[in-house]
Design a protein around this motif. Structure first.
Motif, PDB file in Angstrom:
ATOM      1  N   LEU A 181      33.786  40.905  10.210  1.00  0.00           N
ATOM      2  CA  LEU A 181      32.957  41.717   9.324  1.00  0.00           C
ATOM      3  C   LEU A 181      32.787  43.123   9.883  1.00  0.00           C
ATOM      4  O   LEU A 181      32.978  44.115   9.176  1.00  0.00           O
ATOM      5  N   ALA A 182      32.436  43.223  11.149  1.00  0.00           N
ATOM      6  CA  ALA A 182      32.232  44.530  11.775  1.00  0.00           C
ATOM      7  C   ALA A 182      33.503  45.370  11.718  1.00  0.00           C
ATOM      8  O   ALA A 182      33.459  46.568  11.397  1.00  0.00           O
ATOM      9  N   GLU A 183      34.649  44.756  11.993  1.00  0.00           N
ATOM     10  CA  GLU A 183      35.918  45.480  11.961  1.00  0.00           C
ATOM     11  C   GLU A 183      36.221  46.003  10.556  1.00  0.00           C
ATOM     12  O   GLU A 183      36.602  47.161  10.376  1.00  0.00           O
ATOM     13  N   LEU A 184      36.042  45.164   9.540  1.00  0.00           N
ATOM     14  CA  LEU A 184      36.272  45.584   8.155  1.00  0.00           C
ATOM     15  C   LEU A 184      35.349  46.725   7.754  1.00  0.00           C
ATOM     16  O   LEU A 184      35.778  47.703   7.139  1.00  0.00           O
ATOM     17  N   LEU A 185      34.068  46.600   8.097  1.00  0.00           N
ATOM     18  CA  LEU A 185      33.103  47.616   7.688  1.00  0.00           C
ATOM     19  C   LEU A 185      33.297  48.926   8.433  1.00  0.00           C
ATOM     20  O   LEU A 185      33.088  50.000   7.857  1.00  0.00           O
ATOM     21  N   GLU A 186      33.710  48.882   9.685  1.00  0.00           N
ATOM     22  CA  GLU A 186      33.968  50.129  10.413  1.00  0.00           C
ATOM     23  C   GLU A 186      35.164  50.867   9.818  1.00  0.00           C
ATOM     24  O   GLU A 186      35.124  52.088   9.656  1.00  0.00           O
ATOM     25  N   SER A 205      22.961  39.608   4.189  1.00  0.00           N
ATOM     26  CA  SER A 205      22.047  40.200   5.185  1.00  0.00           C
ATOM     27  C   SER A 205      22.815  40.740   6.379  1.00  0.00           C
ATOM     28  O   SER A 205      22.473  41.797   6.920  1.00  0.00           O
ATOM     29  N   ASP A 206      23.863  40.037   6.796  1.00  0.00           N
ATOM     30  CA  ASP A 206      24.708  40.524   7.890  1.00  0.00           C
ATOM     31  C   ASP A 206      25.429  41.808   7.479  1.00  0.00           C
ATOM     32  O   ASP A 206      25.537  42.745   8.265  1.00  0.00           O
ATOM     33  N   VAL A 207      25.922  41.843   6.238  1.00  0.00           N
ATOM     34  CA  VAL A 207      26.585  43.048   5.737  1.00  0.00           C
ATOM     35  C   VAL A 207      25.616  44.225   5.798  1.00  0.00           C
ATOM     36  O   VAL A 207      25.943  45.294   6.304  1.00  0.00           O
ATOM     37  N   ARG A 208      24.407  44.028   5.301  1.00  0.00           N
ATOM     38  CA  ARG A 208      23.386  45.083   5.294  1.00  0.00           C
ATOM     39  C   ARG A 208      23.117  45.567   6.725  1.00  0.00           C
ATOM     40  O   ARG A 208      23.084  46.769   6.992  1.00  0.00           O
ATOM     41  N   ARG A 209      22.947  44.650   7.652  1.00  0.00           N
ATOM     42  CA  ARG A 209      22.645  44.998   9.044  1.00  0.00           C
ATOM     43  C   ARG A 209      23.762  45.838   9.649  1.00  0.00           C
ATOM     44  O   ARG A 209      23.511  46.874  10.257  1.00  0.00           O
ATOM     45  N   VAL A 210      25.006  45.422   9.474  1.00  0.00           N
ATOM     46  CA  VAL A 210      26.139  46.147  10.056  1.00  0.00           C
ATOM     47  C   VAL A 210      26.294  47.514   9.394  1.00  0.00           C
ATOM     48  O   VAL A 210      26.492  48.523  10.071  1.00  0.00           O
ATOM     49  N   ALA A 266      35.651  55.971   3.956  1.00  0.00           N
ATOM     50  CA  ALA A 266      34.674  56.537   3.019  1.00  0.00           C
ATOM     51  C   ALA A 266      34.110  57.867   3.516  1.00  0.00           C
ATOM     52  O   ALA A 266      33.163  58.397   2.938  1.00  0.00           O
ATOM     53  N   GLY A 267      34.684  58.396   4.587  1.00  0.00           N
ATOM     54  CA  GLY A 267      34.262  59.710   5.069  1.00  0.00           C
ATOM     55  C   GLY A 267      33.204  59.695   6.141  1.00  0.00           C
ATOM     56  O   GLY A 267      32.696  60.742   6.539  1.00  0.00           O
ATOM     57  N   GLY A 268      32.858  58.507   6.635  1.00  0.00           N
ATOM     58  CA  GLY A 268      31.878  58.423   7.708  1.00  0.00           C
ATOM     59  C   GLY A 268      32.459  58.913   9.015  1.00  0.00           C
ATOM     60  O   GLY A 268      33.668  58.901   9.221  1.00  0.00           O
ATOM     61  N   ARG A 269      31.584  59.366   9.881  1.00  0.00           N
ATOM     62  CA  ARG A 269      32.009  59.844  11.207  1.00  0.00           C
ATOM     63  C   ARG A 269      31.143  59.174  12.260  1.00  0.00           C
ATOM     64  O   ARG A 269      29.937  59.147  12.151  1.00  0.00           O
ATOM     65  N   MET A 270      31.815  58.654  13.265  1.00  0.00           N
ATOM     66  CA  MET A 270      31.093  58.054  14.386  1.00  0.00           C
ATOM     67  C   MET A 270      30.476  59.169  15.221  1.00  0.00           C
ATOM     68  O   MET A 270      31.076  60.234  15.382  1.00  0.00           O
ATOM     69  N   ARG A 271      29.289  58.925  15.718  1.00  0.00           N
ATOM     70  CA  ARG A 271      28.639  59.896  16.594  1.00  0.00           C
ATOM     71  C   ARG A 271      29.288  59.862  17.978  1.00  0.00           C
ATOM     72  O   ARG A 271      29.697  58.803  18.447  1.00  0.00           O
ATOM     73  N   ALA A 272      29.327  61.008  18.613  1.00  0.00           N
ATOM     74  CA  ALA A 272      29.817  61.062  19.982  1.00  0.00           C
ATOM     75  C   ALA A 272      28.832  60.335  20.890  1.00  0.00           C
ATOM     76  O   ALA A 272      27.623  60.343  20.643  1.00  0.00           O
ATOM     77  N   PRO A 273      29.313  59.686  21.948  1.00  0.00           N
ATOM     78  CA  PRO A 273      28.406  58.997  22.863  1.00  0.00           C
ATOM     79  C   PRO A 273      27.343  59.960  23.406  1.00  0.00           C
ATOM     80  O   PRO A 273      27.633  61.112  23.684  1.00  0.00           O
ATOM     81  N   LEU A 333      25.588  51.839  11.035  1.00  0.00           N
ATOM     82  CA  LEU A 333      26.568  52.929  11.125  1.00  0.00           C
ATOM     83  C   LEU A 333      25.883  54.253  10.804  1.00  0.00           C
ATOM     84  O   LEU A 333      25.009  54.314   9.932  1.00  0.00           O
ATOM     85  N   PRO A 334      26.270  55.335  11.482  1.00  0.00           N
ATOM     86  CA  PRO A 334      25.567  56.606  11.329  1.00  0.00           C
ATOM     87  C   PRO A 334      25.654  57.184   9.914  1.00  0.00           C
ATOM     88  O   PRO A 334      26.736  57.310   9.347  1.00  0.00           O
TER      89      PRO A 334
END
Length: 106
Positions: A86-91, A5-10, A97-104, A14-15
């Motif tokens: 967990l958060a560090e690994l998933l980020e 459940s924590d994995v799913r939430r984190v 995997a090609g994800g991009r963080m949104r600009a603030p 992510l965008p």
């Protein structure tokens, strides 16, 4: 200790990440697969540090012969992680995997 459940939430925080099944297990995708439950309490993620992680903490990080051809994949025992790890690994996996963080502010 973290849970699926924590994995799913984190992951879903992510965008652009979506959840769907892969090999009949819950999996999360950015542009490509970023994380998947491998077995009960074991998560697959992408990392640039597989050898280092498994070398320093093999009770937490490991891989099987199935993962030999994919040097970015590592298996992680969720029971040995805290929320920050967990958060560090998933980020990292998200970015690989090609994800991009949104600009603030967007």
């Amino acid at each position: 200790m973290v849970t699926q459940s924590d994995v799913r939430r984190v992951c879903l925080a992510l965008p652009g990440v979506v959840e769907r099944r892969s090999w009949n297990q819950p999996a999360w995708f950015a542009k490509t697969l970023m994380a998947r439950m491998w077995d009960e309490g074991v998560l697959t993620v992408k990392t640039r540090e597989r050898e280092a992680l498994a070398g320093t903490d093999p009770a937490t990080y490991f891989w099987t012969p199935h993962h030999e051809r994919s040097p970015q994949l590592v298996l992680v025992r969720l029971s040995r992680l805290d929320d920050g790890e967990l958060a560090e690994l998933l980020e990292e996996s998200f970015l690989l995997a090609g994800g991009r963080m949104r600009a603030p502010g967007r």
